[in-house]
Design a protein around this motif. Structure first.
Motif, PDB file in Angstrom:
ATOM      1  N   GLY A 193       0.811  -1.220   0.000  1.00 30.43           N
ATOM      2  CA  GLY A 193       0.000   0.000   0.000  1.00 30.43           C
ATOM      3  C   GLY A 193       0.838   1.261   0.000  1.00 30.43           C
ATOM      4  O   GLY A 193       0.583   2.194  -0.762  1.00 30.43           O
ATOM      5  N   VAL A 194       1.847   1.297   0.865  1.00 31.36           N
ATOM      6  CA  VAL A 194       2.677   2.495   0.953  1.00 31.36           C
ATOM      7  C   VAL A 194       3.694   2.507  -0.165  1.00 31.36           C
ATOM      8  O   VAL A 194       3.995   3.546  -0.755  1.00 31.36           O
ATOM      9  CB  VAL A 194       3.372   2.564   2.320  1.00 31.36           C
ATOM     10  N   GLY A 195       4.224   1.314  -0.480  1.00 29.12           N
ATOM     11  CA  GLY A 195       5.274   1.239  -1.486  1.00 29.12           C
ATOM     12  C   GLY A 195       4.811   1.678  -2.857  1.00 29.12           C
ATOM     13  O   GLY A 195       5.554   2.347  -3.588  1.00 29.12           O
ATOM     14  N   SER A 196       3.570   1.313  -3.226  1.00 28.04           N
ATOM     15  CA  SER A 196       3.101   1.692  -4.562  1.00 28.04           C
ATOM     16  C   SER A 196       3.092   3.206  -4.701  1.00 28.04           C
ATOM     17  O   SER A 196       3.537   3.755  -5.721  1.00 28.04           O
ATOM     18  CB  SER A 196       1.714   1.120  -4.817  1.00 28.04           C
ATOM     19  N   VAL A 197       2.596   3.869  -3.660  1.00 27.86           N
ATOM     20  CA  VAL A 197       2.558   5.323  -3.733  1.00 27.86           C
ATOM     21  C   VAL A 197       3.966   5.909  -3.633  1.00 27.86           C
ATOM     22  O   VAL A 197       4.288   6.912  -4.269  1.00 27.86           O
ATOM     23  CB  VAL A 197       1.652   5.896  -2.627  1.00 27.86           C
ATOM     24  N   GLY A 198       4.820   5.255  -2.865  1.00 30.32           N
ATOM     25  CA  GLY A 198       6.193   5.721  -2.754  1.00 30.32           C
ATOM     26  C   GLY A 198       6.915   5.666  -4.086  1.00 30.32           C
ATOM     27  O   GLY A 198       7.600   6.611  -4.499  1.00 30.32           O
ATOM     28  N   LEU A 199       6.724   4.541  -4.786  1.00 27.44           N
ATOM     29  CA  LEU A 199       7.328   4.409  -6.110  1.00 27.44           C
ATOM     30  C   LEU A 199       6.786   5.484  -7.039  1.00 27.44           C
ATOM     31  O   LEU A 199       7.524   6.079  -7.846  1.00 27.44           O
ATOM     32  CB  LEU A 199       7.019   3.039  -6.702  1.00 27.44           C
ATOM     33  N   SER A 200       5.477   5.696  -6.909  1.00 25.15           N
ATOM     34  CA  SER A 200       4.850   6.723  -7.727  1.00 25.15           C
ATOM     35  C   SER A 200       5.463   8.083  -7.437  1.00 25.15           C
ATOM     36  O   SER A 200       5.710   8.877  -8.354  1.00 25.15           O
ATOM     37  CB  SER A 200       3.348   6.725  -7.428  1.00 25.15           C
ATOM     38  N   ALA A 201       5.720   8.356  -6.155  1.00 20.35           N
ATOM     39  CA  ALA A 201       6.315   9.636  -5.785  1.00 20.35           C
ATOM     40  C   ALA A 201       7.712   9.775  -6.381  1.00 20.35           C
ATOM     41  O   ALA A 201       8.077  10.828  -6.936  1.00 20.35           O
ATOM     42  CB  ALA A 201       6.367   9.765  -4.267  1.00 20.35           C
TER      43      ALA A 201
ATOM     44  N   THR B 133       1.593  12.912  -4.685  1.00 23.13           N
ATOM     45  CA  THR B 133       2.295  11.673  -4.370  1.00 23.13           C
ATOM     46  C   THR B 133       3.117  11.800  -3.092  1.00 23.13           C
ATOM     47  O   THR B 133       3.110  10.893  -2.258  1.00 23.13           O
ATOM     48  CB  THR B 133       3.224  11.257  -5.524  1.00 23.13           C
ATOM     49  N   ILE B 134       3.800  12.927  -2.895  1.00 19.79           N
ATOM     50  CA  ILE B 134       4.638  13.024  -1.703  1.00 19.79           C
ATOM     51  C   ILE B 134       3.773  13.068  -0.443  1.00 19.79           C
ATOM     52  O   ILE B 134       4.032  12.351   0.537  1.00 19.79           O
ATOM     53  CB  ILE B 134       5.562  14.250  -1.802  1.00 19.79           C
ATOM     54  N   VAL B 135       2.747  13.903  -0.470  1.00 10.54           N
ATOM     55  CA  VAL B 135       1.873  13.981   0.707  1.00 10.54           C
ATOM     56  C   VAL B 135       1.213  12.625   0.964  1.00 10.54           C
ATOM     57  O   VAL B 135       1.145  12.147   2.094  1.00 10.54           O
ATOM     58  CB  VAL B 135       0.823  15.090   0.501  1.00 10.54           C
ATOM     59  N   SER B 136       0.720  11.978  -0.107  1.00 10.59           N
ATOM     60  CA  SER B 136       0.075  10.670   0.065  1.00 10.59           C
ATOM     61  C   SER B 136       1.047   9.668   0.652  1.00 10.59           C
ATOM     62  O   SER B 136       0.704   8.892   1.540  1.00 10.59           O
ATOM     63  CB  SER B 136      -0.424  10.131  -1.269  1.00 10.59           C
ATOM     64  N   PHE B 137       2.273   9.687   0.170  1.00 16.75           N
ATOM     65  CA  PHE B 137       3.238   8.711   0.655  1.00 16.75           C
ATOM     66  C   PHE B 137       3.450   8.855   2.156  1.00 16.75           C
ATOM     67  O   PHE B 137       3.381   7.866   2.900  1.00 16.75           O
ATOM     68  CB  PHE B 137       4.571   8.887  -0.084  1.00 16.75           C
ATOM     69  N   PHE B 138       3.663  10.102   2.612  1.00 18.00           N
ATOM     70  CA  PHE B 138       3.930  10.245   4.036  1.00 18.00           C
ATOM     71  C   PHE B 138       2.688   9.980   4.874  1.00 18.00           C
ATOM     72  O   PHE B 138       2.779   9.447   5.981  1.00 18.00           O
ATOM     73  CB  PHE B 138       4.520  11.625   4.323  1.00 18.00           C
ATOM     74  N   ILE B 139       1.523  10.329   4.346  1.00 18.27           N
ATOM     75  CA  ILE B 139       0.310  10.035   5.112  1.00 18.27           C
ATOM     76  C   ILE B 139       0.106   8.525   5.194  1.00 18.27           C
ATOM     77  O   ILE B 139      -0.304   7.986   6.227  1.00 18.27           O
ATOM     78  CB  ILE B 139      -0.905  10.739   4.486  1.00 18.27           C
TER      79      ILE B 139
ATOM     80  N   MET C 105      -7.410   3.763  -0.125  1.00 19.44           N
ATOM     81  CA  MET C 105      -6.459   4.849  -0.238  1.00 19.44           C
ATOM     82  C   MET C 105      -5.703   4.767  -1.551  1.00 19.44           C
ATOM     83  O   MET C 105      -5.479   5.779  -2.218  1.00 19.44           O
ATOM     84  CB  MET C 105      -5.459   4.836   0.934  1.00 19.44           C
ATOM     85  N   ASN C 106      -5.301   3.557  -1.943  1.00 18.41           N
ATOM     86  CA  ASN C 106      -4.596   3.423  -3.212  1.00 18.41           C
ATOM     87  C   ASN C 106      -5.482   3.801  -4.378  1.00 18.41           C
ATOM     88  O   ASN C 106      -5.061   4.469  -5.322  1.00 18.41           O
ATOM     89  CB  ASN C 106      -4.081   1.992  -3.387  1.00 18.41           C
ATOM     90  N   LEU C 107      -6.722   3.351  -4.315  1.00 21.23           N
ATOM     91  CA  LEU C 107      -7.657   3.725  -5.376  1.00 21.23           C
ATOM     92  C   LEU C 107      -7.792   5.232  -5.432  1.00 21.23           C
ATOM     93  O   LEU C 107      -7.827   5.837  -6.515  1.00 21.23           O
ATOM     94  CB  LEU C 107      -9.022   3.077  -5.118  1.00 21.23           C
ATOM     95  N   PHE C 108      -7.833   5.841  -4.242  1.00 17.49           N
ATOM     96  CA  PHE C 108      -7.966   7.288  -4.206  1.00 17.49           C
ATOM     97  C   PHE C 108      -6.771   7.969  -4.860  1.00 17.49           C
ATOM     98  O   PHE C 108      -6.941   8.874  -5.678  1.00 17.49           O
ATOM     99  CB  PHE C 108      -8.108   7.775  -2.762  1.00 17.49           C
ATOM    100  N   VAL C 109      -5.576   7.553  -4.471  1.00 19.09           N
ATOM    101  CA  VAL C 109      -4.386   8.217  -5.015  1.00 19.09           C
ATOM    102  C   VAL C 109      -4.349   8.054  -6.521  1.00 19.09           C
ATOM    103  O   VAL C 109      -4.066   9.001  -7.267  1.00 19.09           O
ATOM    104  CB  VAL C 109      -3.106   7.667  -4.370  1.00 19.09           C
ATOM    105  N   GLY C 110      -4.677   6.839  -7.000  1.00 17.46           N
ATOM    106  CA  GLY C 110      -4.693   6.621  -8.443  1.00 17.46           C
ATOM    107  C   GLY C 110      -5.693   7.537  -9.132  1.00 17.46           C
ATOM    108  O   GLY C 110      -5.392   8.157 -10.154  1.00 17.46           O
ATOM    109  N   SER C 111      -6.910   7.635  -8.547  1.00 20.30           N
ATOM    110  CA  SER C 111      -7.931   8.489  -9.171  1.00 20.30           C
ATOM    111  C   SER C 111      -7.505   9.944  -9.157  1.00 20.30           C
ATOM    112  O   SER C 111      -7.707  10.670 -10.130  1.00 20.30           O
ATOM    113  CB  SER C 111      -9.255   8.360  -8.432  1.00 20.30           C
ATOM    114  N   MET C 112      -6.937  10.388  -8.044  1.00 15.79           N
ATOM    115  CA  MET C 112      -6.507  11.784  -7.958  1.00 15.79           C
ATOM    116  C   MET C 112      -5.440  12.073  -9.007  1.00 15.79           C
ATOM    117  O   MET C 112      -5.458  13.118  -9.660  1.00 15.79           O
ATOM    118  CB  MET C 112      -5.963  12.068  -6.559  1.00 15.79           C
ATOM    119  N   LEU C 113      -4.519  11.117  -9.200  1.00 15.95           N
ATOM    120  CA  LEU C 113      -3.480  11.337 -10.207  1.00 15.95           C
ATOM    121  C   LEU C 113      -4.087  11.376 -11.609  1.00 15.95           C
ATOM    122  O   LEU C 113      -3.670  12.181 -12.452  1.00 15.95           O
ATOM    123  CB  LEU C 113      -2.411  10.256 -10.097  1.00 15.95           C
TER     124      LEU C 113
END
Lengths: 102, 176, 634
Positions: C35-43, C96-102, C123-131
């Motif tokens: 969960g965190v890693g996917s967003v981290g990689l994205s960041a 991505t940065i804010v999502s990663f740390f949150i 949360m992952n779905l959210f970050v993907g949709s926001m992007l």
């Protein structure tokens, strides 16, 4: 000698059939109903014979033989069932045997 | 020839009418036998002696006798006759009579409206019928015999159970 | 590197899929890693892509990556395609940065929750949709992302679904934003019909060419887009859902309802700035909405007793600032404030989460106190965030972004000074309520014992956000201090520059000094009211006027009861009238008819043989009659 025209034979058969049908509808005693059924079967046989006679072929009489066989078996089994009916309901009134209703 | 035909037909029709309106079961049976004999005459007139013989021997001779035996067992008395008279009211046969009349009319109309055929004169002898039965209709003959066997077994089975029940009842009536 | 653009939204979506399918069976550690890693990689990818873009500016200052054609319907064939320009770079970096740390914070914060995996899925779905939303090349893909974030917001507000109050809050959020979404959809249809395209760049070019300034088409389009933005960003009149949305877990409030989703409206307006420039009336409306909302929300924040509600109203107020900036044409200023706000608001929500968890789920400010001794790291980071929110001068990022907005507001027409005054008043109130919150929670006597202290993951996130809250302001500094304009220069590649403030030097200095002093006044007032004269607020609240005002402000200026009377009650009574659903009568009626027919027909099965024989004969007669009849026909 002259043969009998097909139409007249069929008309007689038709009238006999109608009378047999009337008998099935009118009578309430199971034996009479069976008897009326026999009348109808006989009428059918008459029709076949007339047709066979018209074309000089034995097929009509052959069919009549088969009808006869069927009638015989039907009467035998039917009368056995009539005896059962009498045993169960103590009457031959067919209207009493109406438990399979809706 | 034609007169014989008309007379035999009228006898058959009248006898059948008496069958369906009789109140005593045995009377009905006897009238039916008369009707069968008349039809046998019709068969003869049509040149089907084998059929006529069969009609008399098997239909009138065996099947009706079976009926008579059962009638003897069931033994309808004067009470049955009264009951039949009670049941056979005009209200009962009015409707079916209409229906059947329409049926008869239709049948006659169908027959009469077709092309008329000249009558054939020759007979179809029993030999021909025999040849047909053991020729092309052999399978039918075999099947008819199977049917008769089935009927035999069925009837035997049904009456055997009936017999047992009757015996049990009689034993209970007699008492231990 | 730019070609890796498509991976940025895809990685969170992949995380979503994996966790959705297998997350319930995996141990917490694995779930958190995915969960965190996917967003981290994205960041990380966003950083690389951003750097590539910044250094190696592509032609036209925008890089488009079409992925595939979505559909082809009668000559209309929108495609799923992503665009990267300066605005997008800022957005994806922040998201991505804010999502990663949150999410890093949540991996520890949500550790004992029942739906740990479910949380990361949404949360992952959210970050993907926001992007997807911010990288969208055409408005249809933007709308797709828009709906996706709305859905995730609903799901995450109602995360603890067993409590019906949470479900009500989630429903309220979804329904109120739906009103905005409908306006947005109608706006999209209008744009499509008028301009025959949904590609954002095409829309801006064609609108510029075809619609005269102030034309009806432009006004309606802008108004409808504004409707959508107002719903998602919780501005007047659709702001009622955000305070109730605090029913969700604190990380959710931090990410969705502070840093990212609620700023989607700001992004939308910034993205379609061309249409708003063509409809100056609507743009003025944007500024007015921003100004009124920021004052209204600040006043409401002043009386809230729930720490998260203070922050919710604060978010509404700060987004009001962003709308104000958009309304006066200061596009970069709005995005700059968005950037700083994302960091300090997320920090404040995460800190509030720590406080709530530490006091065993205690939300009431009046029952907190003295936490600066028990939770030192939390205190200092919270203080940094609060300072930034209050725009304390010079050292906080909030100061620079808010100052920029105020400067631009002064110079705008019409009504520049009025808007500036509203912004300044808001700054005072912001300082007041923010430090009221700080003093009540962290100073004074401790009223509730601390049972939990934060661990590594939480602390790291808090510290990182605190640092960002302080230094991110240095990207854009006013001329008086230092001519640093890294941010607006970067954004000028994609957004038009606001008119430079031209006026006498004296005005400039006055404006600067007022922006510097007023927040300090606010903090001082808070100190005096809540640390020195502790009884004063209570005494004001006891007077009848004070009590009435208190109730009014606490209920968010009565909007909830207004909407309840205007919309909810009539709808509910109409629904009650139609309780037996007259449409249902048709279908029920069919069933009733066949049951009746069956009942009638059943009576024909009498069991009487002679009746059956009549039936057979009747059928025969009819059949024969038919053959006769048909034979008679020629």
């Amino acid at each position: 000698m002259n043969g009998i025209p097909l139409e007249q034979g069929l008309i007689v058969a038709g009238l006999l059939f109608a009378l047999g049908a009337a008998g099935v509808l009118i009578r309430r005693d199971i034996l009479f109903i069976l008897l009326s059924l026999e009348i109808m079967i006989n009428a059918a046989g008459l029709a076949f014979i007339s047709a066979g006679a018209q074309w000089h072929q034995p097929d009509g009489q052959v069919m009549f033989v088969f009808i006869l066989a069927v009638a015989a078996v039907e009467v035998a089994v039917g009368l056995a069932l009539v005896l059962w009916l009498y045993h169960w309901f103590r009457t031959l009134d067919v209207d009493r045997a109406s438990r399979m209703r809706g | 020839m034609t007169y014989a035909f008309y007379i035999a037909s009228i006898v058959a029709l009248l006898a059948t009418l008496r069958v369906i309106t009789a109140t005593h079961a045995v009377h009905a049976l006897l009238y039916f036998i008369v009707s069968l004999l008349a039809v046998a005459v019709l068969f003869l007139l049509m040149g089907a002696p084998f059929a006529a013989a069969l009609e008399v021997i098997i239909y009138a001779g065996a099947i009706m006798v079976l009926f008579v035996f059962v009638m003897m067992m069931l033994n309808p008395g004067p009470r049955a006759v009264q009951r039949e008279r009670h049941w056979l009211t005009p209200r009962t046969w009015a409707g079916p009579a209409v229906l059947v009349a329409i049926l008869a009319a239709e049948l006659i109309f169908i027959t009469a409206a077709g092309t008329s055929h000249t009558p054939g004169a020759a007979q179809v002898s029993p030999a021909e019928v025999g040849m047909a039965l053991f020729g092309p209709y052999l399978l039918g003959v075999e099947m008819a015999s199977v049917l008769l066997l089935a009927g035999l077994v069925g009837t035997y089975h049904l009456s055997w159970h009936l017999g047992r029940r009757r015996d049990n009842e009689r034993k209970r009536e007699i008492g231990p | 590197m730019l070609n890796g653009l498509w991976l940025i939204p895809t990685l969170p979506f992949a995380g979503f899929l994996i966790l959705a399918m297998a997350g319930a069976r995996l141990p917490h550690r694995a779930v958190a890693s995915i969960g965190v890693g996917s967003v981290g990689l994205s960041a990380a990818l966003a950083l690389l892509v951003g750097a590539d873009y910044a250094l190696r500016s592509p032609a036209g200052n925008a890089f488009t990556q079409p992925l595939w054609t979505w559909m082809t319907v009668g000559g209309f064939s929108p495609s799923i395609s992503l665009t990267l320009d300066a605005l997008s770079v800022v957005m994806i970096l922040v998201v991505t940065i804010v999502s990663f740390f949150i999410l890093l914070y949540s991996s520890e914060y949500m550790g004992e929750e029942d739906g740990y995996s479910r949380f990361f899925v949404w949360m992952n779905l959210f970050v993907g949709s926001m992007l997807m939303l911010v990288l969208a090349d055409n408005l249809l893909v933007l709308y797709l992302g828009w709906e996706g974030v709305g859905l995730c917001s609903y799901l995450l507000i109602g995360f603890w679904y067993r409590d019906p109050a949470n479900i009500r809050a989630a429903n309220k959020a979804f329904i109120v934003t739906r009103v905005g979404d409908t306006a947005l959809a109608i706006g999209l249809i209008l744009l499509l019909l008028q301009l025959d395209t949904l590609s954002i760049r095409e829309i801006l070019t064609r609108a510029q060419a075809q619609w005269p300034r102030g034309s009806e088409a432009a006004t309606w389009a802008a108004l409808l887009l504004l409707g959508g933005a107002v719903g998602k960003s919780a501005q007047l009149p659709l702001q009622t859902w955000l305070p109730d949305a605090m029913a969700g877990p604190s990380p959710v409030s931090a990410l969705i309802h502070a840093a990212t989703m609620v700023t989607a409206g700001v992004y939308l307006i910034a993205r379609t700035h061309g249409i708003f420039t063509l409809a100056p009336d609507v743009q003025l409306l944007v500024a007015l909405i921003g100004a009124v909302t920021l004052l209204l929300a600040s006043a409401s924040a002043l009386v809230q007793w729930d720490i998260k509600r203070v922050l919710a109203w604060s978010t509404i107020s700060q987004i009001g600032y962003m709308f104000l900036a958009l309304g006066v044409g200061a596009w970069s200023a709005a995005i700059f404030h968005f950037l700083t706000h994302a960091f300090f608001k997320a920090l404040l929500f995460l800190g509030a989460g720590v406080v709530i968890a530490a006091l065993a789920d205690e939300h009431d400010l009046h029952r907190m106190g003295g936490l600066r001794r028990e939770l030192p790291v939390t205190f200092w980071t919270f203080l940094a965030g609060a300072a930034s929110l209050a725009a304390l001068p010079l050292v906080t990022a909030g100061f620079y972004s808010k100052d920029l907005i105020l400067n631009q507001a002064w110079g705008s027409s019409p009504g520049g000074p009025l808007l500036w005054a509203a912004g300044l008043g808001g700054a005072f109130l912001t300082g007041l309520y923010t430090f009221r919150m700080v003093f009540l929670a962290f100073f004074g006597e401790s009223k509730t014992p601390v049972i939990r202290k934060p661990g590594t993951a939480i602390t790291v996130s808090l510290v990182v956000f605190a640092i960002f809250s302080l230094i991110s302001g240095f990207l854009q500094m006013p001329d008086l201090i230092a001519p640093v304009s890294v941010f607006s220069d970067f954004l000028s590649r994609s957004l038009p520059q606001a008119a430079a403030a031209s006026g006498p030097r004296a005005t400039e200095i006055t404006l600067f000094l007022s922006a510097l002093i007023v927040p300090v006044f606010g903090v001082a007032a808070a100190w005096w009211l809540y640390l020195r004269e502790l009884g004063l607020p209570a005494r004001i609240a006891q007077r009848p006027i004070g009590a009435a005002l208190h109730r009014f402000l606490l209920a968010g200026w009565g909007f909830d009861s207004l909407y309840n009377t205007l919309f909810v009650r009539p709808f509910v009574s109409a629904a009650r009238l139609n309780r037996n659903d007259f449409v249902d009568l048709v279908y029920g009626g069919l069933a009733w008819c066949s049951a009746q027919l069956s009942g009638r027909l059943v009576q024909t099965q009498s069991g009487m043989i002679r009746r059956y024989a009549v039936g057979v004969l009747l059928g025969t007669v009819v059949a024969l009659g038919l053959t006769l009849f048909l034979k008679e026909l020629p």
